[in-house]
Design an enzyme around this catalytic site. Structure first.
Site, mmCIF file in Angstrom:
data_model
loop_
_atom_site.group_PDB
_atom_site.id
_atom_site.type_symbol
_atom_site.label_atom_id
_atom_site.label_comp_id
_atom_site.label_asym_id
_atom_site.label_seq_id
_atom_site.Cartn_x
_atom_site.Cartn_y
_atom_site.Cartn_z
ATOM 1 C CD GLU A 1 1.336 -7.103 6.599
ATOM 2 O OE1 GLU A 1 2.250 -7.923 6.500
ATOM 3 O OE2 GLU A 1 0.989 -6.357 5.667
ATOM 4 C CB SER B 1 10.396 -5.578 9.730
ATOM 5 O OG SER B 1 10.332 -4.427 8.894
ATOM 6 N N GLY C 1 8.422 -3.022 5.863
ATOM 7 C CA GLY C 1 9.541 -2.629 5.013
ATOM 8 C C GLY C 1 10.495 -1.646 5.667
ATOM 9 N N GLY D 1 7.219 -9.902 3.792
ATOM 10 C CA GLY D 1 7.563 -9.189 2.572
ATOM 11 C C GLY D 1 8.998 -9.474 2.172
ATOM 12 N N GLY D 2 9.889 -8.550 2.503
ATOM 13 C CA GLY D 2 11.283 -8.628 2.068
ATOM 14 C C GLY D 2 11.937 -9.995 2.253
ATOM 15 C CG ASN E 1 2.965 -8.996 0.063
ATOM 16 O OD1 ASN E 1 2.901 -9.054 -1.153
ATOM 17 N ND2 ASN E 1 2.626 -7.910 0.754
ATOM 18 C CD1 TRP E 2 7.027 -13.644 -2.500
ATOM 19 C CD2 TRP E 2 7.327 -14.123 -4.676
ATOM 20 N NE1 TRP E 2 7.453 -14.941 -2.581
ATOM 21 C CE2 TRP E 2 7.649 -15.269 -3.913
ATOM 22 C CE3 TRP E 2 7.442 -14.199 -6.069
ATOM 23 C CZ2 TRP E 2 8.072 -16.462 -4.488
ATOM 24 C CZ3 TRP E 2 7.859 -15.382 -6.643
ATOM 25 C CH2 TRP E 2 8.178 -16.501 -5.863
ATOM 26 C CE LYS E 3 5.565 -5.821 0.890
ATOM 27 N NZ LYS E 3 5.824 -4.738 1.825
ATOM 28 C CD GLU F 1 3.644 -2.229 0.415
ATOM 29 O OE1 GLU F 1 3.506 -3.078 -0.486
ATOM 30 O OE2 GLU F 1 4.507 -2.335 1.316
ATOM 31 C CG HIS G 1 -0.232 -4.943 1.786
ATOM 32 N ND1 HIS G 1 0.535 -3.797 1.694
ATOM 33 C CD2 HIS G 1 0.532 -5.864 2.425
ATOM 34 C CE1 HIS G 1 1.710 -4.037 2.244
ATOM 35 N NE2 HIS G 1 1.748 -5.272 2.695
HETATM 36 P P1 PGA Z 1 7.988 -6.618 5.141
HETATM 37 O O1 PGA Z 1 6.537 -6.559 4.450
HETATM 38 O O2 PGA Z 1 8.130 -8.014 5.700
HETATM 39 O O3 PGA Z 1 8.955 -6.345 4.030
HETATM 40 O O4 PGA Z 1 7.997 -5.599 6.204
HETATM 41 C C1 PGA Z 1 5.435 -7.186 5.037
HETATM 42 C C2 PGA Z 1 4.213 -6.919 4.199
HETATM 43 O O5 PGA Z 1 4.099 -5.824 3.639
HETATM 44 O O6 PGA Z 1 3.339 -7.794 4.053
#
Ligand code: PGA
Length: 251
Positions: A167, A213, A173, A234-235, A10-12, A97, A95
């Site tokens: 999640e 994470s 994050g 994500g990251g 998930n590149w956001k 966010e 998600h």
């Molecule tokens: P993260 O994000 O791996 O940076 O914690 C995961 C996500 O939001 O899908």
């Protein structure tokens, strides 16, 4: 139990189209022998570049949201049909966010899921509790409610095109990963919820990912859990080598 793992990045809101193409070129050789499914979830404007860069590979492309109406006066929105028409196969929905910053609710997530399935997309549906909810001891209730509402009206047959990503919001994050046991516990609970909705066979076949994470260092332990069928990353998905390490751990 014969589930094929899915590792999705998930590149956001990261990477321009050129940068997206470059990152996929870096990822491609590193994941060419993957035994799991591999997906990159990119910003809308990067979708054409991602589809071109992944052409002829086994890497799937996901959008990070979609609107539920097919077309019309919805300024700024993108429909599931539009995504499907351009060749996108997956969409990440619900998600945290989107829920926290952009007003998504369980019921708007339900409408998005419906629209995406009708358009022929595969949905990566995100659910998860906040830290406050975990501390209140209502994690299983929250996750069950999010799952049930989002899947309202989804048939057992359609569940082959739904992946659930557990999640925990407090782990996204933050560098604070759920323990493998916590991740497995909630993923198993989600499977129980699916069993109640659709029966044991559908629940047994459903893919349930962990996200929050997950990184090159902790992926193997998380992915070794019996009810964790992959990850939404994500990251760590923005670094080709780290993403590839996670992909390699998913077997
Ligand atoms: P993260 O994000 O791996 O940076 O914690 C995961 C996500 O939001 O899908």
């Amino acid at each position: 139990m014969n589930r094929k793992y899915l590792i999705a990045g998930n590149w956001k809101m990261n990477k321009t189209p050129d940068e997206a193409a470059a990152l996929i070129e870096e990822i491609k050789p590193l994941v060419k022998d993957a035994t799991c499914s591999v997906v990159v979830g990119v910003p809308f404007v990067d979708l054409p570049a991602a589809l071109t860069a992944t052409k002829g590979t086994a890497i799937g492309v996901a959008a990070q949201n979609c609107y539920w109406e097919k077309s019309g006066a919805f300024t700024g929105e993108v429909s599931a049909d539009m995504l499907r028409a351009m060749g996108v196969q997956y969409v990440i929905l619900g998600h945290s966010e989107r829920r926290t910053y952009f007003g998504d609710t369980d019921h708007t997530v339900q409408k998005r899921v419906r629209g995406a399935l009708d358009a022929g997309l595969t949905v990566i549906l995100c659910v998860g509790e906040t830290l406050e909810q975990r501390e209140e001891g209502i994690t299983t209730e929250v996750v069950a409610m999010q799952t049930k509402i989002a899947l309202g009206g989804v048939s057992a047959e359609e569940m082959s095109r739904v992946v659930i990503a557990y999640e925990p919001v407090w782990a996204i994050g933050t560098g604070r990963t759920a323990t493998a046991q916590q991740a497995n516990e909630v993923c198993a609970h989600i499977r129980d919820v699916l069993s109640g909705l659709y029966g044991a066979e559908t629940a047994d076949q459903a893919l349930i990912q962990y996200g929050g994470s997950m990184n090159a260092g902790n992926a193997a332990e998380l992915l070794a859990q019996p009810d964790v069928d992959g990850g939404l990353i994500g990251g760590a998905s923005l670094k080709a080598a780290d993403f590839a390490t996670i992909v390699a751990a998913a077997k």
